[in-house]
Design a protein around this motif. Structure first.
Motif, PDB file in Angstrom:
ATOM      1  N   LEU A 165      10.497   2.589  -0.578  1.00  0.00           N
ATOM      2  CA  LEU A 165      10.945   1.752  -1.695  1.00  0.00           C
ATOM      3  C   LEU A 165      10.425   2.295  -3.021  1.00  0.00           C
ATOM      4  O   LEU A 165      11.181   2.420  -3.994  1.00  0.00           O
ATOM      5  CB  LEU A 165      10.465   0.312  -1.498  1.00  0.00           C
ATOM      6  CG  LEU A 165      10.831  -0.639  -2.638  1.00  0.00           C
ATOM      7  CD1 LEU A 165      12.329  -0.874  -2.693  1.00  0.00           C
ATOM      8  CD2 LEU A 165      10.090  -1.975  -2.517  1.00  0.00           C
ATOM      9  N   GLY A 166       9.127   2.624  -3.063  1.00  0.00           N
ATOM     10  CA  GLY A 166       8.552   3.123  -4.306  1.00  0.00           C
ATOM     11  C   GLY A 166       9.203   4.398  -4.792  1.00  0.00           C
ATOM     12  O   GLY A 166       9.383   4.606  -5.998  1.00  0.00           O
ATOM     13  N   ASN A 167       9.592   5.255  -3.857  1.00  0.00           N
ATOM     14  CA  ASN A 167      10.223   6.523  -4.231  1.00  0.00           C
ATOM     15  C   ASN A 167      11.707   6.387  -4.515  1.00  0.00           C
ATOM     16  O   ASN A 167      12.331   7.348  -4.967  1.00  0.00           O
ATOM     17  CB  ASN A 167       9.998   7.554  -3.117  1.00  0.00           C
ATOM     18  CG  ASN A 167       8.645   8.223  -3.209  1.00  0.00           C
ATOM     19  OD1 ASN A 167       8.348   8.923  -4.172  1.00  0.00           O
ATOM     20  ND2 ASN A 167       7.799   7.978  -2.217  1.00  0.00           N
ATOM     21  N   THR A 168      12.277   5.216  -4.255  1.00  0.00           N
ATOM     22  CA  THR A 168      13.691   4.982  -4.553  1.00  0.00           C
ATOM     23  C   THR A 168      13.867   4.214  -5.856  1.00  0.00           C
ATOM     24  O   THR A 168      14.717   4.553  -6.686  1.00  0.00           O
ATOM     25  CB  THR A 168      14.360   4.198  -3.396  1.00  0.00           C
ATOM     26  OG1 THR A 168      14.086   4.834  -2.163  1.00  0.00           O
ATOM     27  CG2 THR A 168      15.870   4.134  -3.603  1.00  0.00           C
ATOM     28  N   VAL A 169      13.056   3.176  -6.060  1.00  0.00           N
ATOM     29  CA  VAL A 169      13.212   2.318  -7.234  1.00  0.00           C
ATOM     30  C   VAL A 169      12.966   3.083  -8.527  1.00  0.00           C
ATOM     31  O   VAL A 169      13.735   2.966  -9.495  1.00  0.00           O
ATOM     32  CB  VAL A 169      12.264   1.106  -7.140  1.00  0.00           C
ATOM     33  CG1 VAL A 169      12.228   0.351  -8.468  1.00  0.00           C
ATOM     34  CG2 VAL A 169      12.714   0.168  -6.036  1.00  0.00           C
ATOM     35  N   LEU A 203       0.842  -1.201   0.000  1.00  0.00           N
ATOM     36  CA  LEU A 203       0.000   0.000   0.000  1.00  0.00           C
ATOM     37  C   LEU A 203       0.878   1.252   0.000  1.00  0.00           C
ATOM     38  O   LEU A 203       0.545   2.261  -0.637  1.00  0.00           O
ATOM     39  CB  LEU A 203      -0.931   0.002   1.220  1.00  0.00           C
ATOM     40  CG  LEU A 203      -2.015  -1.089   1.243  1.00  0.00           C
ATOM     41  CD1 LEU A 203      -2.847  -0.985   2.526  1.00  0.00           C
ATOM     42  CD2 LEU A 203      -2.913  -0.978   0.018  1.00  0.00           C
ATOM     43  N   GLY A 204       1.997   1.185   0.711  1.00  0.00           N
ATOM     44  CA  GLY A 204       2.952   2.299   0.691  1.00  0.00           C
ATOM     45  C   GLY A 204       3.570   2.482  -0.677  1.00  0.00           C
ATOM     46  O   GLY A 204       3.747   3.607  -1.159  1.00  0.00           O
ATOM     47  N   VAL A 205       3.901   1.355  -1.346  1.00  0.00           N
ATOM     48  CA  VAL A 205       4.441   1.433  -2.707  1.00  0.00           C
ATOM     49  C   VAL A 205       3.397   2.017  -3.656  1.00  0.00           C
ATOM     50  O   VAL A 205       3.724   2.808  -4.551  1.00  0.00           O
ATOM     51  CB  VAL A 205       4.907   0.046  -3.194  1.00  0.00           C
ATOM     52  CG1 VAL A 205       5.495   0.143  -4.599  1.00  0.00           C
ATOM     53  CG2 VAL A 205       5.941  -0.546  -2.253  1.00  0.00           C
ATOM     54  N   LEU A 206       2.126   1.649  -3.464  1.00  0.00           N
ATOM     55  CA  LEU A 206       1.050   2.198  -4.287  1.00  0.00           C
ATOM     56  C   LEU A 206       0.959   3.711  -4.126  1.00  0.00           C
ATOM     57  O   LEU A 206       0.843   4.454  -5.115  1.00  0.00           O
ATOM     58  CB  LEU A 206      -0.277   1.547  -3.893  1.00  0.00           C
ATOM     59  CG  LEU A 206      -1.539   2.090  -4.586  1.00  0.00           C
ATOM     60  CD1 LEU A 206      -1.458   1.883  -6.095  1.00  0.00           C
ATOM     61  CD2 LEU A 206      -2.792   1.425  -4.023  1.00  0.00           C
ATOM     62  N   ALA A 207       1.046   4.179  -2.891  1.00  0.00           N
ATOM     63  CA  ALA A 207       1.024   5.627  -2.647  1.00  0.00           C
ATOM     64  C   ALA A 207       2.217   6.304  -3.309  1.00  0.00           C
ATOM     65  O   ALA A 207       2.100   7.395  -3.881  1.00  0.00           O
ATOM     66  CB  ALA A 207       1.023   5.891  -1.143  1.00  0.00           C
ATOM     67  N   ALA A 208       3.377   5.635  -3.268  1.00  0.00           N
ATOM     68  CA  ALA A 208       4.583   6.204  -3.876  1.00  0.00           C
ATOM     69  C   ALA A 208       4.442   6.303  -5.389  1.00  0.00           C
ATOM     70  O   ALA A 208       4.957   7.252  -5.998  1.00  0.00           O
ATOM     71  CB  ALA A 208       5.799   5.361  -3.515  1.00  0.00           C
ATOM     72  N   SER A 209       3.743   5.338  -6.012  1.00  0.00           N
ATOM     73  CA  SER A 209       3.610   5.359  -7.472  1.00  0.00           C
ATOM     74  C   SER A 209       2.850   6.597  -7.941  1.00  0.00           C
ATOM     75  O   SER A 209       3.127   7.130  -9.019  1.00  0.00           O
ATOM     76  CB  SER A 209       2.918   4.087  -7.960  1.00  0.00           C
ATOM     77  OG  SER A 209       1.575   4.037  -7.524  1.00  0.00           O
ATOM     78  N   ALA A 210       1.902   7.075  -7.126  1.00  0.00           N
ATOM     79  CA  ALA A 210       1.187   8.306  -7.477  1.00  0.00           C
ATOM     80  C   ALA A 210       2.112   9.514  -7.371  1.00  0.00           C
ATOM     81  O   ALA A 210       2.081  10.418  -8.211  1.00  0.00           O
ATOM     82  CB  ALA A 210      -0.022   8.477  -6.564  1.00  0.00           C
ATOM     83  N   VAL A 211       2.966   9.500  -6.357  1.00  0.00           N
ATOM     84  CA  VAL A 211       3.890  10.622  -6.151  1.00  0.00           C
ATOM     85  C   VAL A 211       4.938  10.671  -7.262  1.00  0.00           C
ATOM     86  O   VAL A 211       5.257  11.744  -7.784  1.00  0.00           O
ATOM     87  CB  VAL A 211       4.569  10.502  -4.767  1.00  0.00           C
ATOM     88  CG1 VAL A 211       5.623  11.593  -4.583  1.00  0.00           C
ATOM     89  CG2 VAL A 211       3.535  10.578  -3.664  1.00  0.00           C
ATOM     90  N   THR A 212       5.490   9.515  -7.633  1.00  0.00           N
ATOM     91  CA  THR A 212       6.533   9.495  -8.657  1.00  0.00           C
ATOM     92  C   THR A 212       6.001   9.977 -10.010  1.00  0.00           C
ATOM     93  O   THR A 212       6.738  10.562 -10.797  1.00  0.00           O
ATOM     94  CB  THR A 212       7.111   8.080  -8.826  1.00  0.00           C
ATOM     95  OG1 THR A 212       6.051   7.157  -9.112  1.00  0.00           O
ATOM     96  CG2 THR A 212       7.833   7.628  -7.574  1.00  0.00           C
ATOM     97  N   GLY A 213       4.705   9.733 -10.265  1.00  0.00           N
ATOM     98  CA  GLY A 213       4.109  10.250 -11.500  1.00  0.00           C
ATOM     99  C   GLY A 213       4.135  11.756 -11.545  1.00  0.00           C
ATOM    100  O   GLY A 213       4.363  12.360 -12.602  1.00  0.00           O
TER     101      GLY A 213
END
Length: 477
Positions: free
Chosen positions: A385-389, A323-333
């Motif tokens: 993780l999402g904001n790093t990868v 769920l944290g990675v999902l939130a990060a995917s919106a931010v990285t966009g």
């Protein structure tokens, strides 16, 4: 001057439809890695297999997958990435069918090797096709979704495995974990042929057969001891193999230089190896993945063996992470291709805070697992993780031009696979050394072992923050 692949003029609906196809295939591969671990005891019982044979259900897949990533990426550059992607799906799906119908352990192992081959063919194409779909400023969103897929697969695998095995559909016990890939693979193949843009390869690049052999030998020298160490412990023959990887790696690089000087085919073009962003993005990505999969490997043991949770309950406990990675995917966009250095630093810092918070949660855990005590830190870790990868993928692949994106993607993922193997070997050694000969159910000893694993993961996150501070991290322009 490096010219990156430009996006094809596709309608947004078709463009994102193609991304869904790529993510589906990637998810099918990643979940297969985690779901199998849950089923190993059932396989051993039903097939009357020796422990060393059961180990090869995992090892056979790992070897064929890791060894073929780099050459398969280059084959995409030569023969067309959609063609290779679709071929990989076909091989993976057929191998899944053979796995599900396997009458004996040797058939299952052979089918798993074939599965790894299919996964190695399709996986490099997934990242290599992103530049053909999106301009640079939009690629952050797509790479963020790939990070989400990895996070979901790491959690969903044990959950789905537990559900399928527990349901014992038609008395098939563990077999549905492979058979479920068949409808997914068929849909992914249809999507690949209808939605993914056709990209012709450049056959003038040629095939570097000597480079393939040298790269495979170097990878084997590293992988064999790392894959075997968690089950066998560190043996005397393992150190010489790891040392042998150094001259083999040197020979591979020298051969690539020799090929470049004579304008002959190269497996991994030297212009990539000379590019700072490619090396930085690839190596930091590998370092990152020494910490995350190994962390989930030990947290599953901690929850299931230390506290008696089922595979299903263990997977549900870690749900906040994806769920944290999902939130990060919106931010990285939203970030796009901006501020990549600061995003790596901030993402690694969040990941480190998540690990440290998890250490606090484990340290104070009582006789029963408290989901509320662990959930916030799982979520922060996933956000990190999402904001790093995503920026690390962007950095590494920004160095590739239209002829080399498959090779670059294969190299990035092969290097990441080495990082995963290193991490599991190192963290496994820490965890099992602290555990000693403790029996399942001794929550106190499992707690100490888990804290040792968390310490390693926290140090890796700290090293990534320092690297982002000290190393010039940027996209190739």
């Amino acid at each position: 001057m490096t010219h990156t692949t430009t996006a094809a003029p596709l309608e947004p609906a078709k463009k994102w439809g193609a991304v869904i196809v790529l993510l589906t295939a990637n998810f099918m591969n990643l979940i297969d890695i985690t779901i199998v671990n849950v089923a190993l005891p059932s396989m051993q019982s039903e097939l009357s297999a020796a422990p060393n044979m059961i180990e090869w259900i995992v090892a056979g897949y790992t070897f064929s997958f890791a060894l073929l990533l780099l050459p398969a990426g280059r084959m995409g550059d030569l023969f067309g990435r959609r063609r290779l992607f679709a071929s990989g799906i076909v091989i993976f799906t057929l191998a899944s069918l053979i796995c599900g119908l396997a009458p004996a352990i040797d058939t299952l192992i052979a089918a798993r090797v074939l599965q790894g081959l299919g996964a190695a063919i399709m996986t490099p194409q997934t990242l290599a096709l992103v530049p053909a779909l999106f301009p640079p400023e939009q690629r952050g969103s797509a790479f963020g979704l790939f990070a989400l897929t990895a996070g979901l697969a790491s959690v969903t695998g044990p959950i789905l495995g537990g559900v399928l095995i527990g349901a014992d559909i038609f008395g098939l016990t563990w077999r549905p974990i492979f058979l479920v890939n068949i409808p997914i693979g068929v849909l992914a193949l249809i999507g690949a042929l209808t939605l993914v843009p056709k990209a012709e390869g450049n056959r003038k690049l040629g095939i570097d057969f000597v480079g393939i052999v040298l790269a495979a030998l170097a990878m084997l020298a590293v992988l064999v001891p790392l894959v075997e160490a968690p089950s066998l412990g560190w043996q005397l023959w393992m150190a010489p193999l790891l040392i042998l990887a150094l001259p083999l790696g040197w020979a591979f690089v020298r051969w690539q230089m020799y090929q470049e000087a004579r304008s002959r085919p190269q497996l991994l073009p030297m212009r990539l190896l000379r590019t700072g962003p490619f090396l930085t993005g690839s190596l930091l990505n590998a370092v990152l993945f020494t910490a995350v999969p190994s962390y989930f490997f030990t947290i599953a043991l901690y929850l299931q063996s230390g506290y008696g949770l089922s595979a299903l309950d263990s997977g549900l406990t870690t749900i906040p992470f994806p769920l944290g990675v999902l939130a990060a995917s919106a931010v990285t966009g939203w970030f796009g291709s901006r501020w990549v250095r600061w995003r790596v630093m901030g993402g690694a810092a969040l990941l480190g805070i998540g690990f440290l918070g998890q250490g606090w949660a484990v340290w104070g855990m009582g006789e029963q697992i408290s989901w509320l005590r662990m959930a916030p830190w799982f979520f922060l870790g996933g956000l990190g993780l999402g904001n790093t990868v995503s920026p690390l993928f962007q950095i590494a692949l920004s160095a590739a031009d239209s002829n080399d994106s498959g090779s670059a993607s294969g190299a990035v993922q092969a290097i990441r696979q080495l990082g995963i193997s290193f991490g599991i070997a190192i963290v496994g050694a820490i965890f099992f050394t602290l555990l000693g000969g403790t029996a399942a159910g001794d929550s106190e000893t499992y707690r100490r072992a888990m804290l040792g694993a968390i310490t390693y993961s926290s140090l890796v996150a700290g090293a990534l923050v320092l690297s982002a501070l000290l190393i010039p991290i940027r996209l190739q322009r």
